[in-house]
Write an enzyme that holds these catalytic residues in place. Sequence first.
Site, PDB file in Angstrom:
ATOM      1  CG  HIS A  88      -6.426   2.600   7.801  1.00 42.32           C
ATOM      2  ND1 HIS A  88      -6.268   1.212   9.075  1.00 42.32           N
ATOM      3  CD2 HIS A  88      -5.826   1.673   6.814  1.00 42.32           C
ATOM      4  CE1 HIS A  88      -5.690  -0.029   8.387  1.00 42.32           C
ATOM      5  NE2 HIS A  88      -4.795   0.106   7.233  1.00 42.32           N
ATOM      6  CG  HIS A 102      -4.479   2.180   2.490  1.00 46.73           C
ATOM      7  ND1 HIS A 102      -3.949   1.946   2.241  1.00 46.73           N
ATOM      8  CD2 HIS A 102      -5.310   1.106   3.138  1.00 46.73           C
ATOM      9  CE1 HIS A 102      -2.953   1.205   3.374  1.00 46.73           C
ATOM     10  NE2 HIS A 102      -4.720   0.344   4.138  1.00 46.73           N
TER      11      HIS A 102
HETATM   12  P1  5GP Z   1      -3.772  -1.635   5.946  1.00 48.81           P
HETATM   13  O1  5GP Z   1      -2.559  -2.558   5.536  1.00 48.81           O
HETATM   14  O2  5GP Z   1      -3.886  -2.627   7.582  1.00 48.81           O
HETATM   15  O3  5GP Z   1      -4.351  -1.606   4.991  1.00 48.81           O
HETATM   16  O4  5GP Z   1      -2.641  -0.717   5.982  1.00 48.81           O
HETATM   17  C1  5GP Z   1      -1.868  -0.113   6.616  1.00 48.81           C
HETATM   18  C2  5GP Z   1      -1.236   1.213   6.217  1.00 48.81           C
HETATM   19  O5  5GP Z   1      -0.666   1.350   7.667  1.00 48.81           O
HETATM   20  C3  5GP Z   1       0.100   0.279   5.267  1.00 48.81           C
HETATM   21  O6  5GP Z   1       0.209   1.003   4.009  1.00 48.81           O
HETATM   22  C4  5GP Z   1       1.591   1.146   6.253  1.00 48.81           C
HETATM   23  O7  5GP Z   1       2.347   1.560   5.477  1.00 48.81           O
HETATM   24  C5  5GP Z   1       0.323   1.585   7.297  1.00 48.81           C
HETATM   25  N1  5GP Z   1       1.760   2.291   7.877  1.00 48.81           N
HETATM   26  C6  5GP Z   1       2.140   1.366   9.313  1.00 48.81           C
HETATM   27  N2  5GP Z   1       2.550   2.149  10.453  1.00 48.81           N
HETATM   28  C7  5GP Z   1       2.338   2.739  10.396  1.00 48.81           C
HETATM   29  C8  5GP Z   1       3.022   4.198  10.580  1.00 48.81           C
HETATM   30  O8  5GP Z   1       4.029   3.503  12.281  1.00 48.81           O
HETATM   31  N3  5GP Z   1       3.633   5.476  10.490  1.00 48.81           N
HETATM   32  C9  5GP Z   1       2.193   5.909   9.427  1.00 48.81           C
HETATM   33  N4  5GP Z   1       2.220   6.493   9.410  1.00 48.81           N
HETATM   34  N5  5GP Z   1       2.182   4.595   8.579  1.00 48.81           N
HETATM   35  C10 5GP Z   1       1.867   3.496   9.510  1.00 48.81           C
END
Ligand code: 5GP
Length: 142
Positions: free
Chosen positions: A100, A102
């Site tokens: 993903h 951001h």
């Molecule tokens: P990472 O830390 O892997 O780069 O980012 C994962 C992101 O996914 C985090 O910013 C977290 O807030 C988001 N996230 C995790 N679970 C969910 C969810 O169920 N729904 C949404 N909309 N975001 C999520």
Amino acid sequence: MDDCIFCKIIANEIPSYTVYEDDIVKAFLDISQGTPGHTLVIPKKHVPDLFAYDEELASAVFARIPKIARAVKASNPTIKGMNVLNNNGAVAYQSVFHSHFHLVPRYTDHDDFKMIFKDNSANYSAADYQKIQQSIIDHMED
Ligand code: 5GP
Ligand code: ZN
């Protein structure tokens, strides 16, 4: 992927505040809202991280990011800039292993947001740079 939270969001098994969707990507509000408007762009195909993309998927996903970013920016006149982040691996703060991007809108230079790396250039000689440069070149795919 059965136990992937983002695959469940794509399948609408878990609700999300979707802002864009087509056959390649889905974009929805990050639940954390690091800053207001914080949006995630994910490929519909389950790939765990950037290292798993082929050129076709990368082209298709990356091609869609600017227009989603423009819409997020245009959604609020107080947005002045945006950080686009992509974490790969737990060591790099990846917590969901469905790749993903951001989109983090920036309002001021003191938003509640940190992305800091030190300038270590004083510790690097030309030979140090060249050694790293050559190793990366040696591992480049055709
Ligand atoms: P990472 O830390 O892997 O780069 O980012 C994962 C992101 O996914 C985090 O910013 C977290 O807030 C988001 N996230 C995790 N679970 C969910 C969810 O169920 N729904 C949404 N909309 N975001 C999520
Ligand atoms: Zn997935």
